[in-house]
Design a protein around this motif. Structure first.
Motif, mmCIF file in Angstrom:
data_model
loop_
_atom_site.group_PDB
_atom_site.id
_atom_site.type_symbol
_atom_site.label_atom_id
_atom_site.label_comp_id
_atom_site.label_asym_id
_atom_site.label_seq_id
_atom_site.Cartn_x
_atom_site.Cartn_y
_atom_site.Cartn_z
ATOM 1 N N LEU A 102 0.828 -1.205 0.000
ATOM 2 C CA LEU A 102 0.000 0.000 0.000
ATOM 3 C C LEU A 102 0.865 1.258 0.000
ATOM 4 O O LEU A 102 0.591 2.218 -0.739
ATOM 5 C CB LEU A 102 -0.932 -0.004 1.220
ATOM 6 N N ASN A 103 1.915 1.260 0.823
ATOM 7 C CA ASN A 103 2.841 2.401 0.844
ATOM 8 C C ASN A 103 3.443 2.648 -0.534
ATOM 9 O O ASN A 103 3.560 3.795 -0.986
ATOM 10 C CB ASN A 103 3.968 2.162 1.852
ATOM 11 N N THR A 104 3.822 1.572 -1.197
ATOM 12 C CA THR A 104 4.474 1.685 -2.505
ATOM 13 C C THR A 104 3.513 2.229 -3.554
ATOM 14 O O THR A 104 3.905 3.028 -4.413
ATOM 15 C CB THR A 104 5.014 0.317 -2.955
ATOM 16 N N ILE A 105 2.252 1.800 -3.509
ATOM 17 C CA ILE A 105 1.255 2.309 -4.466
ATOM 18 C C ILE A 105 1.066 3.812 -4.289
ATOM 19 O O ILE A 105 1.104 4.585 -5.263
ATOM 20 C CB ILE A 105 -0.088 1.571 -4.289
ATOM 21 N N ILE A 106 0.867 4.257 -3.039
ATOM 22 C CA ILE A 106 0.681 5.692 -2.765
ATOM 23 C C ILE A 106 1.915 6.470 -3.189
ATOM 24 O O ILE A 106 1.830 7.503 -3.883
ATOM 25 C CB ILE A 106 0.396 5.925 -1.270
ATOM 26 N N PHE A 107 3.079 5.989 -2.802
ATOM 27 C CA PHE A 107 4.354 6.632 -3.093
ATOM 28 C C PHE A 107 4.595 6.720 -4.594
ATOM 29 O O PHE A 107 4.967 7.782 -5.121
ATOM 30 C CB PHE A 107 5.447 5.812 -2.398
ATOM 31 N N THR A 108 4.342 5.645 -5.306
ATOM 32 C CA THR A 108 4.622 5.598 -6.745
ATOM 33 C C THR A 108 3.655 6.459 -7.543
ATOM 34 O O THR A 108 4.075 7.256 -8.394
ATOM 35 C CB THR A 108 4.568 4.147 -7.252
ATOM 36 N N MET B 170 11.710 21.062 6.047
ATOM 37 C CA MET B 170 10.329 21.315 5.621
ATOM 38 C C MET B 170 9.309 20.703 6.576
ATOM 39 O O MET B 170 8.096 20.891 6.415
ATOM 40 C CB MET B 170 10.104 20.755 4.209
ATOM 41 N N GLY B 171 9.801 19.976 7.570
ATOM 42 C CA GLY B 171 8.918 19.336 8.538
ATOM 43 C C GLY B 171 8.216 18.110 7.996
ATOM 44 O O GLY B 171 7.156 17.720 8.500
ATOM 45 N N LEU B 172 8.799 17.481 6.973
ATOM 46 C CA LEU B 172 8.155 16.334 6.317
ATOM 47 C C LEU B 172 8.862 15.011 6.606
ATOM 48 O O LEU B 172 8.540 13.999 5.981
ATOM 49 C CB LEU B 172 8.108 16.557 4.799
ATOM 50 N N SER B 173 9.830 15.016 7.522
ATOM 51 C CA SER B 173 10.524 13.773 7.844
ATOM 52 C C SER B 173 9.567 12.815 8.545
ATOM 53 O O SER B 173 8.603 13.219 9.202
ATOM 54 C CB SER B 173 11.729 14.066 8.744
ATOM 55 N N ASP B 174 9.829 11.544 8.390
ATOM 56 C CA ASP B 174 8.992 10.482 8.971
ATOM 57 C C ASP B 174 7.545 10.567 8.486
ATOM 58 O O ASP B 174 6.594 10.368 9.248
ATOM 59 C CB ASP B 174 9.019 10.544 10.501
ATOM 60 N N VAL C 15 16.547 5.741 3.403
ATOM 61 C CA VAL C 15 17.076 6.795 4.279
ATOM 62 C C VAL C 15 15.959 7.480 5.053
ATOM 63 O O VAL C 15 16.101 7.795 6.238
ATOM 64 C CB VAL C 15 17.869 7.822 3.446
ATOM 65 N N LEU C 16 14.812 7.702 4.395
ATOM 66 C CA LEU C 16 13.743 8.483 5.013
ATOM 67 C C LEU C 16 12.768 7.649 5.844
ATOM 68 O O LEU C 16 11.822 8.197 6.415
ATOM 69 C CB LEU C 16 12.970 9.244 3.927
ATOM 70 N N THR C 17 12.982 6.332 5.905
ATOM 71 C CA THR C 17 12.113 5.491 6.742
ATOM 72 C C THR C 17 12.888 4.743 7.817
ATOM 73 O O THR C 17 12.356 3.811 8.424
ATOM 74 C CB THR C 17 11.347 4.463 5.879
ATOM 75 N N ILE C 18 14.124 5.159 8.075
ATOM 76 C CA ILE C 18 14.955 4.461 9.066
ATOM 77 C C ILE C 18 14.291 4.461 10.436
ATOM 78 O O ILE C 18 14.264 3.452 11.144
ATOM 79 C CB ILE C 18 16.358 5.102 9.138
ATOM 80 N N ILE D 51 8.685 11.382 1.695
ATOM 81 C CA ILE D 51 9.312 10.439 0.766
ATOM 82 C C ILE D 51 8.903 10.776 -0.666
ATOM 83 O O ILE D 51 9.723 10.722 -1.586
ATOM 84 C CB ILE D 51 8.908 8.992 1.111
ATOM 85 N N ILE D 52 7.638 11.139 -0.853
ATOM 86 C CA ILE D 52 7.143 11.490 -2.191
ATOM 87 C C ILE D 52 7.852 12.730 -2.719
ATOM 88 O O ILE D 52 8.313 12.755 -3.864
ATOM 89 C CB ILE D 52 5.614 11.719 -2.150
ATOM 90 N N VAL D 53 7.951 13.762 -1.880
ATOM 91 C CA VAL D 53 8.611 15.011 -2.289
ATOM 92 C C VAL D 53 10.073 14.751 -2.631
ATOM 93 O O VAL D 53 10.602 15.263 -3.618
ATOM 94 C CB VAL D 53 8.496 16.072 -1.172
#
Length: 276
Positions: free
Chosen positions: A71-77, A132-136, A215-218, A141-143
């Motif tokens: 599901l994460n991959t579908i949204i991300f892609t 930008m306050g978008l970590s985690d 890197v962004l999901t560690i 990840i999309i940006v």
């Protein structure tokens, strides 16, 4: 002299043999996903398992959390593909249709960016996303994945738009259309073959992207994508190879299905960009 018919037959046979060699690793992976871990390690290149282990897919989907990663991959892609198409088309339209001071310098800079390895930019990219306050977050990840020059796509759009007749824009402007209206209602629909090519290529790259999501999901494993989630099968003292093969099969099937369905548009888009 060899006849044309015989030559074609020889070429077709050679291509079929090459195709078999080319797809064998994927076929081997699919069958390996149905073996036990012990059989995986001892069967070598043999294909058919002694007993089909369908539970490998169940374990990958539930135990290794591939359902969440999927599901994460579908949204991300999907989100990344949409952003990349919009930015690349808009940039290509500006570079292909509008003359402005410094255009050649910008084109040179855009092409030069192509030679910068993505790994070299991961630290500033991580810093930027954090500031930008978008970590985690999935949005971060999309940006991060959608950022960058996307040089190939920009050049494809620029080449396509540069060869369209000026009369198309002039007719729209006479009707009172502004820059964005001309772009979105007239020029973008005409470039659908390039859009399709961009969508397919970016879908494949984003679906299998590893470095940026890693890197962004560690600090937040639940946001992992399928590519990063493959690490679930690697333990401290053991590796679940058959489970990993099942996970890889789950990851690759959507990419293959999308490409098979849209390959005609991909070929048309590449041919149109080259022709332009």
């Amino acid at each position: 002299m060899i006849s044309t018919k015989s030559a074609r037959l020889v070429i077709h046979v050679l291509l079929i043999l090459f195709g078999i060699v080319w797809i064998y690793p994927f076929v081997w992976m699919v069958f390996s996903s149905l073996k036990t871990n012990q059989e995986f390690l001892t069967s070598g290149t043999a294909l058919i398992p002694e007993e089909f282990q369908w539970e490998n897919y169940t374990n990958a989907w539930h135990t290794a959390n591939f359902s969440g990663y999927f599901l994460n991959t579908i949204i991300f892609t999907v989100a990344t593909v949409v952003i990349v198409i919009f930015l690349s088309a808009l940039t290509g339209y500006a570079l292909g249709r509008i003359d402005f001071p410094g255009k050649k310098i910008i084109m040179i800079c855009v092409v030069a960016i192509m030679f910068i390895p993505k790994g070299y930019t991961i630290i500033p990219l991580f810093k930027l996303v954090s500031n930008m306050g978008l970590s985690d977050s999935i949005l971060g990840i999309i940006v991060a994945e959608a950022s960058g020059a996307h040089v190939l796509f920009i050049l494809m759009f620029a080449s396509f738009f540069a060869n369209l007749p000026k009369s198309i824009e002039e007719a729209a402007e006479i009707d009172g259309a502004g820059f964005l209206t001309v772009f979105s209602k007239v020029m973008l629909p005409l470039s659908m073959p390039i859009v399709a090519t961009t969508a397919i290529m970016q879908f494949i790259w984003t679906w299998s992207s590893f470095l940026v999501p890693l890197v962004l999901t560690i600090s937040k494993p639940e946001l992992r994508t399928l590519a990063v989630g493959m690490q679930s099968f690697v333990q401290t003292y053991a590796v679940d190879f058959s489970g990993m093969a099942a996970g890889a099969t789950i990851s690759l099937l959507p990419v293959m299905i999308i490409f098979i369905i849209m390959q005609r548009y991909f070929i048309e888009g590449v041919a149109g960009a080259v022709k332009s």
